[in-house]
Design an enzyme around this catalytic site. Structure first.
Site, PDB file in Angstrom:
ATOM      1  N   PHE A 123       0.515  -1.270  -0.279  1.00 63.63           N
ATOM      2  CA  PHE A 123      -0.041  -0.038  -0.185  1.00 63.63           C
ATOM      3  C   PHE A 123       0.964   1.721   0.217  1.00 63.63           C
ATOM      4  O   PHE A 123       1.949   1.456   0.820  1.00 63.63           O
ATOM      5  CB  PHE A 123      -0.758   0.173   1.249  1.00 63.63           C
ATOM      6  CG  PHE A 123      -1.466   1.104   0.894  1.00 63.63           C
ATOM      7  CD1 PHE A 123      -3.396   0.502   0.397  1.00 63.63           C
ATOM      8  CD2 PHE A 123      -1.892   2.521   1.293  1.00 63.63           C
ATOM      9  CE1 PHE A 123      -4.131   1.898   0.655  1.00 63.63           C
ATOM     10  CE2 PHE A 123      -2.759   3.295   1.856  1.00 63.63           C
ATOM     11  CZ  PHE A 123      -3.866   3.218   1.169  1.00 63.63           C
ATOM     12  N   GLY A 124       0.494   2.582  -0.755  1.00 62.72           N
ATOM     13  CA  GLY A 124       1.431   3.248  -1.069  1.00 62.72           C
ATOM     14  C   GLY A 124       0.257   4.507  -1.004  1.00 62.72           C
ATOM     15  O   GLY A 124      -0.092   4.892  -1.047  1.00 62.72           O
ATOM     16  N   GLU A 127       4.774   9.700   0.776  1.00 60.12           N
ATOM     17  CA  GLU A 127       4.999  10.835  -0.342  1.00 60.12           C
ATOM     18  C   GLU A 127       6.146  10.635   0.337  1.00 60.12           C
ATOM     19  O   GLU A 127       6.111  11.850   1.638  1.00 60.12           O
ATOM     20  CB  GLU A 127       3.896  11.595  -1.463  1.00 60.12           C
ATOM     21  CG  GLU A 127       3.300  10.404  -1.016  1.00 60.12           C
ATOM     22  CD  GLU A 127       2.112  11.104  -2.793  1.00 60.12           C
ATOM     23  OE1 GLU A 127       2.511  12.718  -2.352  1.00 60.12           O
ATOM     24  OE2 GLU A 127       1.591  10.365  -2.870  1.00 60.12           O
ATOM     25  N   ALA A 130       4.489  14.205   2.152  1.00 57.91           N
ATOM     26  CA  ALA A 130       3.146  14.292   2.195  1.00 57.91           C
ATOM     27  C   ALA A 130       3.625  12.146   3.194  1.00 57.91           C
ATOM     28  O   ALA A 130       3.165  11.251   2.925  1.00 57.91           O
ATOM     29  CB  ALA A 130       2.030  13.692   1.616  1.00 57.91           C
ATOM     30  N   ILE A 157       7.575   2.465   0.824  1.00 63.29           N
ATOM     31  CA  ILE A 157       6.524   1.402   0.603  1.00 63.29           C
ATOM     32  C   ILE A 157       6.716  -0.270   0.811  1.00 63.29           C
ATOM     33  O   ILE A 157       8.483  -0.480   0.345  1.00 63.29           O
ATOM     34  CB  ILE A 157       6.637   1.713  -1.006  1.00 63.29           C
ATOM     35  CG1 ILE A 157       5.892   3.252  -1.406  1.00 63.29           C
ATOM     36  CG2 ILE A 157       4.713   0.896  -0.688  1.00 63.29           C
ATOM     37  CD1 ILE A 157       5.562   3.657  -0.251  1.00 63.29           C
ATOM     38  N   GLN A 339      20.510  -3.173  27.381  1.00 60.82           N
ATOM     39  CA  GLN A 339      21.724  -2.696  28.781  1.00 60.82           C
ATOM     40  C   GLN A 339      21.842  -3.928  29.392  1.00 60.82           C
ATOM     41  O   GLN A 339      23.273  -4.744  30.188  1.00 60.82           O
ATOM     42  CB  GLN A 339      21.335  -2.238  29.807  1.00 60.82           C
ATOM     43  CG  GLN A 339      21.685  -1.025  30.438  1.00 60.82           C
ATOM     44  CD  GLN A 339      22.868  -0.791  30.116  1.00 60.82           C
ATOM     45  OE1 GLN A 339      22.990  -0.143  29.564  1.00 60.82           O
ATOM     46  NE2 GLN A 339      23.656  -0.230  31.140  1.00 60.82           N
ATOM     47  N   GLU A 366       3.201   3.239  10.376  1.00 55.66           N
ATOM     48  CA  GLU A 366       1.358   3.613  10.520  1.00 55.66           C
ATOM     49  C   GLU A 366       1.112   4.329  11.689  1.00 55.66           C
ATOM     50  O   GLU A 366      -0.082   4.268  12.229  1.00 55.66           O
ATOM     51  CB  GLU A 366       1.213   1.865  10.513  1.00 55.66           C
ATOM     52  CG  GLU A 366       2.009   1.041   9.628  1.00 55.66           C
ATOM     53  CD  GLU A 366       0.962  -0.462   8.954  1.00 55.66           C
ATOM     54  OE1 GLU A 366      -0.496  -0.415   9.627  1.00 55.66           O
ATOM     55  OE2 GLU A 366       1.172  -1.057   9.011  1.00 55.66           O
ATOM     56  N   THR A 368       2.994   7.682  13.366  1.00 52.27           N
ATOM     57  CA  THR A 368       4.691   8.144  14.627  1.00 52.27           C
ATOM     58  C   THR A 368       3.740   8.179  15.813  1.00 52.27           C
ATOM     59  O   THR A 368       2.125   7.785  16.192  1.00 52.27           O
ATOM     60  CB  THR A 368       5.089   9.502  14.086  1.00 52.27           C
ATOM     61  OG1 THR A 368       3.712  10.136  14.479  1.00 52.27           O
ATOM     62  CG2 THR A 368       5.630   9.736  13.010  1.00 52.27           C
TER      63      THR A 368
HETATM   64  C1  LIG Z   1      10.653   0.546   7.063  1.00 56.81           C
HETATM   65  C2  LIG Z   1       9.531   1.518   6.984  1.00 56.81           C
HETATM   66  C3  LIG Z   1       7.993   0.985   5.975  1.00 56.81           C
HETATM   67  C4  LIG Z   1       7.727   2.347   5.751  1.00 56.81           C
HETATM   68  N1  LIG Z   1       6.115   1.522   4.964  1.00 56.81           N
HETATM   69  C5  LIG Z   1       5.292   1.515   4.807  1.00 56.81           C
HETATM   70  C6  LIG Z   1       4.617   1.044   3.506  1.00 56.81           C
HETATM   71  O1  LIG Z   1       4.433   0.477   3.733  1.00 56.81           O
HETATM   72  N2  LIG Z   1       3.384   2.157   2.471  1.00 56.81           N
HETATM   73  C7  LIG Z   1       3.310   3.726   3.809  1.00 56.81           C
HETATM   74  O2  LIG Z   1       2.143   4.510   2.610  1.00 56.81           O
HETATM   75  N3  LIG Z   1       4.688   4.103   3.702  1.00 56.81           N
HETATM   76  C8  LIG Z   1       5.312   3.131   4.703  1.00 56.81           C
HETATM   77  N4  LIG Z   1       6.619   3.775   5.830  1.00 56.81           N
HETATM   78  C9  LIG Z   1       6.070   5.484   5.733  1.00 56.81           C
HETATM   79  C10 LIG Z   1       5.441   5.712   7.227  1.00 56.81           C
HETATM   80  O3  LIG Z   1       4.090   5.398   7.471  1.00 56.81           O
HETATM   81  C11 LIG Z   1       6.278   7.284   8.099  1.00 56.81           C
HETATM   82  O4  LIG Z   1       7.839   7.364   7.764  1.00 56.81           O
HETATM   83  C12 LIG Z   1       5.235   8.041   8.778  1.00 56.81           C
HETATM   84  O5  LIG Z   1       4.272   7.844   8.908  1.00 56.81           O
HETATM   85  C13 LIG Z   1       5.884   9.030   9.336  1.00 56.81           C
HETATM   86  O6  LIG Z   1       6.237  10.298   8.170  1.00 56.81           O
HETATM   87  P1  LIG Z   1       7.347  11.041   7.698  1.00 56.81           P
HETATM   88  O7  LIG Z   1       8.279   9.634   7.643  1.00 56.81           O
HETATM   89  O8  LIG Z   1       7.295  11.679   6.628  1.00 56.81           O
HETATM   90  O9  LIG Z   1       7.890  12.079   8.814  1.00 56.81           O
HETATM   91  P2  LIG Z   1       7.679  13.115   9.420  1.00 56.81           P
HETATM   92  O10 LIG Z   1       5.361  13.256   8.841  1.00 56.81           O
HETATM   93  O11 LIG Z   1       8.021  14.736   8.136  1.00 56.81           O
HETATM   94  O12 LIG Z   1       7.383  13.095  10.444  1.00 56.81           O
HETATM   95  C14 LIG Z   1       8.532  13.591  11.091  1.00 56.81           C
HETATM   96  C15 LIG Z   1       8.276  14.127  12.249  1.00 56.81           C
HETATM   97  O13 LIG Z   1       7.712  14.899  12.452  1.00 56.81           O
HETATM   98  C16 LIG Z   1       6.092  14.383  13.497  1.00 56.81           C
HETATM   99  N5  LIG Z   1       4.768  15.212  13.272  1.00 56.81           N
HETATM  100  C17 LIG Z   1       4.383  15.709  11.873  1.00 56.81           C
HETATM  101  N6  LIG Z   1       3.599  16.051  12.269  1.00 56.81           N
HETATM  102  C18 LIG Z   1       3.159  15.987  13.571  1.00 56.81           C
HETATM  103  C19 LIG Z   1       2.033  17.016  13.744  1.00 56.81           C
HETATM  104  N7  LIG Z   1       1.184  17.851  13.538  1.00 56.81           N
HETATM  105  N8  LIG Z   1       2.231  17.218  15.237  1.00 56.81           N
HETATM  106  C20 LIG Z   1       3.508  17.009  16.220  1.00 56.81           C
HETATM  107  N9  LIG Z   1       4.262  16.112  15.447  1.00 56.81           N
HETATM  108  C21 LIG Z   1       4.099  16.208  14.091  1.00 56.81           C
HETATM  109  C22 LIG Z   1       6.318  13.327  13.487  1.00 56.81           C
HETATM  110  O14 LIG Z   1       6.147  12.532  14.517  1.00 56.81           O
HETATM  111  C23 LIG Z   1       7.819  13.212  13.047  1.00 56.81           C
HETATM  112  O15 LIG Z   1       8.409  13.506  14.467  1.00 56.81           O
HETATM  113  C24 LIG Z   1       7.503   3.066   5.833  1.00 56.81           C
HETATM  114  C25 LIG Z   1       8.897   3.978   6.745  1.00 56.81           C
HETATM  115  C26 LIG Z   1       9.794   3.133   7.128  1.00 56.81           C
HETATM  116  C27 LIG Z   1      10.661   3.413   7.693  1.00 56.81           C
END
Ligand SMILES: Cc1cc2nc3c(=O)[nH]c(=O)nc-3n(C[C@H](O)[C@H](O)[C@H](O)COP(=O)(O)OP(=O)(O)OC[C@H]3O[C@@H](n4cnc5c(N)ncnc54)[C@H](O)[C@@H]3O)c2cc1C
Length: 383
Positions: A123-124, A127, A130, A157, A339, A366, A368
């Site tokens: 599932f993608g 971005e 985003a 993804i 530890q 899924e 943070t």
């Molecule tokens: C190994 C791996 C597998 C993954 N698999 C998938 C997948 O199969 N499909 C898919 O679609 N995605 C996938 N992801 C993506 C994952 O879901 C995202 O990395 C995650 O949702 C966070 O988005 P971001 O990395 O852009 O962080 P950002 O959204 O840029 O967040 C950066 C920081 O800012 C904080 N933050 C952002 N907005 C707010 C707010 N409004 N208030 C307070 N804090 C905030 C966040 O909590 C975080 O600490 C995967 C990621 C990894 C690393």
């Protein structure tokens, strides 16, 4: 609410535990070191029905429920995080949209081979621009001559680039809503479709053997019928799929922590310092007591959220709580596990080092921890 598993579930749990011990355990070091995708393990899981646990038998599934699925993910994660996330992303993210929102024809064409483990699904959503702000999706799909023409990029993804990968569902902007916000829909794209480009695997801190990639869509054309459910329902659909996914990630965290804890319990009795096993020191005993307590609580709220999903009662808050608590519990537990092992815990060949590195992503993927707290606060009526 305390969950004592019934005899059927206990038997199922034992079956997955035996499989994990006998088939996965001997390969964990190799998978971690090489990052090779565990094809033979995943194919065997497909044969056992693990890749379609919660789906009905008429769609190739095992006819189980969400609780059984959570138990399976937990048991696999107790031994290997890469195998566990491959199963979790395949079921919660790759297959769920077809089961919950797909037409009968789409279920027959895609859910059946996914559930039978013939192909893997992805599932993608995420971005480059985003992530947590999933509503800011930039990928666009325009309807031209009966086809969706898709342009954009998805990052991080899981499962799209293996020899078994068959299909990815992506969130795309298909227009503008009356209130001026983006109209987001879900469209599936079979692997091999011209214009669907899959980048090489990322190099990651943990989950070395799982398949994580960037996807790019360059004038990628798919039939209009590849839309899942109603146009404009994409946001609603992925929020529901994520409720389920968060329960499964919580289960993965419980399994990961359990695996680390068991390593510590053994080591506390073996490692001798000051002429005594370190498990005789109260400082170490307290660490193990805290770990065991934390894991028990996390498992309980995870099973509760899974049972609520099975009972089809609202569970957005409980799924977010289970994911938040379990993932942070897993990070605490694995930090203490390293530890307990002292310097050896920092060495790659010790499993606690692997459990520790696999734990961090559970606080991110899924949704943070910050996003889970936002979801819980919203469910409490705070806006
Ligand atoms: C190994 C791996 C597998 C993954 N698999 C998938 C997948 O199969 N499909 C898919 O679609 N995605 C996938 N992801 C993506 C994952 O879901 C995202 O990395 C995650 O949702 C966070 O988005 P971001 O990395 O852009 O962080 P950002 O959204 O840029 O967040 C950066 C920081 O800012 C904080 N933050 C952002 N907005 C707010 C707010 N409004 N208030 C307070 N804090 C905030 C966040 O909590 C975080 O600490 C995967 C990621 C990894 C690393």
């Amino acid at each position: 609410m305390l969950y004592e598993l019934d005899e059927e579930k206990k038997l199922f749990q034992k079956t997955v535990r035996d499989f994990s011990e006998q088939v996965i355990r001997p390969q964990t070091d190799h998978l971690w070191e090489t990052g090779e995708f565990p094809y033979d393990i995943i194919r065997q899981m497909g044969d056992l029905g693990i890749l379609g646990i919660p789906w009905p038998e008429e769609y190739g599934g095992a006819g189980g429920d969400y609780l059984a699925y959570a138990i399976a993910v937990e048991e696999i994660a107790r031994v290997d995080g890469s195998c566990a996330i491959t199963v979790e992303a395949h079921i919660s993210l790759g297959s769920s949209p077809f089961y919950y929102y797909g037409s009968e024809e789409q279920k027959r064409e895609w859910l059946v081979p996914l559930a039978e483990g013939k192909i893997l699904g992805s599932f993608g959503l995420t971005e480059p621009e985003a992530g947590s702000d999933a509503g800011n999706t930039q990928t666009k799909a325009e309807l031209r001559d009966g086809e969706w023409v898709i342009n954009g990029t998805k990052c991080f993804i899981t499962n799209p680039g293996t020899d078994m990968s068959g299909v990815v569902t992506v969130t795309v902007v298909t227009g503008e809503r009356e209130d001026g916000r983006k109209e987001i829909s879900n469209i599936y794209i079979p692997k091999g479709t011209p214009g669907y480009n899959i980048a090489p695997k990322y190099k990651k801190m943990g989950w070395h053997a799982s398949d994580t990639r960037e996807l790019n869509f360059d004038d990628c054309r798919v039939p209009a019928g590849n839309l899942i459910g109603n146009r404009g329902d994409g946001f609603k659909q992925f929020l529901d799929c994520l409720d389920g996914g968060r329960i499964a990630i919580a289960a993965l965290a419980v399994g990961n922590a359990q695996g680390a804890f068991e390593e510590c319990l053994k080591y506390a009795n073996e490692r001798v310092q000051f002429k005594r096993p370190i498990g005789k020191f109260q400082a170490i005993q307290f660490k193990l007591a805290d770990m065991a307590t934390d894991i028990e609580i996390a498992r309980d709220i995870t099973y509760k959220a899974a049972a609520m999903r099975d009972a089809k009662v609202p569970h957005t808050k409980e799924a977010a709580m289970a994911k938040l608590f379990s993932s942070e519990m897993c990070m605490r537990t694995t930090t203490q596990a390293v530890q307990v092992f002292g310097g050896y815990g920092f060495m790659d060949e010790y499993p606690v080092s692997r459990f520790f590195r696999d734990a961090k992503i559970l606080e991110i993927g899924e949704g943070t921890s910050e996003v889970q707290r936002m979801v819980i606060a919203r469910e409490l009526g705070l806006r």
